[in-house]
Design a protein around this motif. Sequence first.
Motif, short mmCIF file in Angstrom:
data_model
loop_
_atom_site.label_atom_id
_atom_site.label_comp_id
_atom_site.label_asym_id
_atom_site.label_seq_id
_atom_site.Cartn_x
_atom_site.Cartn_y
_atom_site.Cartn_z
N THR A 127 -11.86 -5.16 -3.49
CA THR A 127 -11.24 -6.02 -2.48
C THR A 127 -12.02 -7.32 -2.31
O THR A 127 -11.44 -8.40 -2.21
N THR A 166 0.81 -1.22 0.00
CA THR A 166 0.00 0.00 0.00
C THR A 166 0.85 1.26 0.00
O THR A 166 0.32 2.35 -0.24
N GLN A 220 -2.48 5.38 7.84
CA GLN A 220 -3.71 5.55 8.61
C GLN A 220 -3.34 5.99 10.03
O GLN A 220 -2.21 5.82 10.45
N CYS A 255 -13.78 -3.31 8.08
CA CYS A 255 -12.45 -2.70 8.23
C CYS A 255 -12.28 -1.45 7.35
O CYS A 255 -11.71 -0.45 7.80
N ILE A 256 -12.80 -1.48 6.14
CA ILE A 256 -12.65 -0.30 5.27
C ILE A 256 -13.53 0.84 5.77
O ILE A 256 -13.11 2.00 5.82
N GLN A 302 -13.38 0.58 -3.73
CA GLN A 302 -12.31 -0.15 -3.06
C GLN A 302 -12.87 -1.39 -2.37
O GLN A 302 -12.26 -2.46 -2.40
N MET A 303 -14.04 -1.28 -1.74
CA MET A 303 -14.66 -2.43 -1.09
C MET A 303 -15.00 -3.51 -2.11
O MET A 303 -14.70 -4.69 -1.90
N PRO A 340 -6.76 -2.12 -3.21
CA PRO A 340 -7.24 -2.91 -2.07
C PRO A 340 -6.21 -3.00 -0.96
O PRO A 340 -5.01 -2.96 -1.22
N PRO A 341 -6.68 -3.11 0.27
CA PRO A 341 -5.73 -3.29 1.38
C PRO A 341 -5.21 -4.73 1.40
O PRO A 341 -5.81 -5.63 1.96
N VAL A 381 -15.40 5.08 -0.87
CA VAL A 381 -14.64 3.85 -0.71
C VAL A 381 -15.39 2.61 -1.21
O VAL A 381 -14.87 1.50 -1.08
#
Length: 175
Positions: A154, A36, A84, A126-127, A150-151, A48-49, A147
């Motif tokens: 992911t 990341t 973060q 988590c996101i 991104q969700m 994505p994380p 977001v």
Amino acid sequence: MIDPHLYHVPRLGRHPSRLRLAGTPVITVMFGSFLTSLPVIAQSPVMPPFGLLLMLSWRLLRPDLWRAWIGLPLGLFDDVMSGQPVGSAMFLWTVALIGIDAIEYRMVWRSYRQDWLIATLAIIFCIAGGLFFARITGGGELGLVLVVPQMVWTILLFPFVVRQCARIDRWRVMA
């Protein structure tokens, strides 16, 4: 005659090292958190994380591998790498692992679809929680709509990451 091009098969009686058994999952999650920090320029968060994905993949693939407290050091490393607020991933990952433990305690058997559903709930939690922590620590007025891509990305990437963790796990336990 044995073909030399066949895959390496471990010899009987040999066991993988303790570092290989315990260190490989931790190192892969740390590497995912490190991804990341790559310089990707985007208008909104789309990457994505990977650290979270790998942590969930290892936890759902090998339930006996980690306890719930592993979310603290891995979350701290992810917070440092992703930028973060320190403590956000520590809290969110630990709560997600405790939730997975609670679900696992209730369910005797799980299928692949149930694992994907559990991971989906953990990813959304988590996101969205990361967005909340960013908002309360001075990140501005950000909406949840920002977001959602991104969700979705992911969640759709989770099966691929689980498959890669299974490949790494095969190498990890092979002597």
